[in-house]
Design a protein around this motif. Structure first.
Motif: not given
Length: 163
Positions: A124-129, A133-134, A138-141, A144-151
């Protein structure tokens, strides 16, 4: 001189004859019956003494058996008490083991639930972060980038919690 009276002589002879007849036909049978009666009474006394002795012997045997039964009942009671104590100890030990197992199982469940809750909180914290961050970027990540940052975030948060 003296006059001899034949009547006295006959009376004496009659008395002697009467005495012998009485002795023969009356005294002997009466004495015989009395002796038989005496023997019968003595025999009854002997039988009564014998029965009394036998009764005393039976009484002694019954008292011995009764004492033996009392001893046996005391022994059985002692065995039953000892068996009950053993069973009580066994049940208490088993209950203690069951309680320990239940505590251990509960502790494992608590730890698993706690870990699961931590994992959910991290996600939940990662999703909120990521959402924050998005918005900040202000840009769409890309996905793949989203998943990498999440991991990456999960690794860092796991590393901080483990130490």
């Amino acid at each position: 001189m003296l006059k001899f009276d034949w009547n006295i002589l006959f009376t004496l002879i009659n008395l002697v004859i009467f005495y012998f007849l009485m002795r023969r036909f009356l005294f002997k049978p009466i004495l015989k019956v009395m002796n038989k009666r005496k023997e019968m009474i003595n025999k009854q006394f002997e039988e009564a003494d014998s029965a009394k002795n036998e009764a005393l012997e039976l009484k002694k045997q019954y008292e011995d058996k009764l004492q033996g039964a009392d001893d046996e009942s005391q022994r059985i009671l002692a065995e039953a008490r000892e068996s009950a104590k053993t069973e009580y100890s066994r049940i208490i030990d088993r209950a203690g083991e069951d309680v320990a197992k239940m505590k251990e199982t509960a502790q494992k469940q608590i730890e698993a639930e706690s870990e699961k809750a931590r994992q959910n909180a991290r996600e939940d914290i990662a999703s909120l972060a990521m959402a924050a961050a998005e918005k900040v970027v202000g840009a769409n990540i890309s996905a793949n980038d989203n998943s990498a940052i999440f991991d990456e975030f999960l690794k860092e948060s796991s590393g901080e919690n483990d130490s």
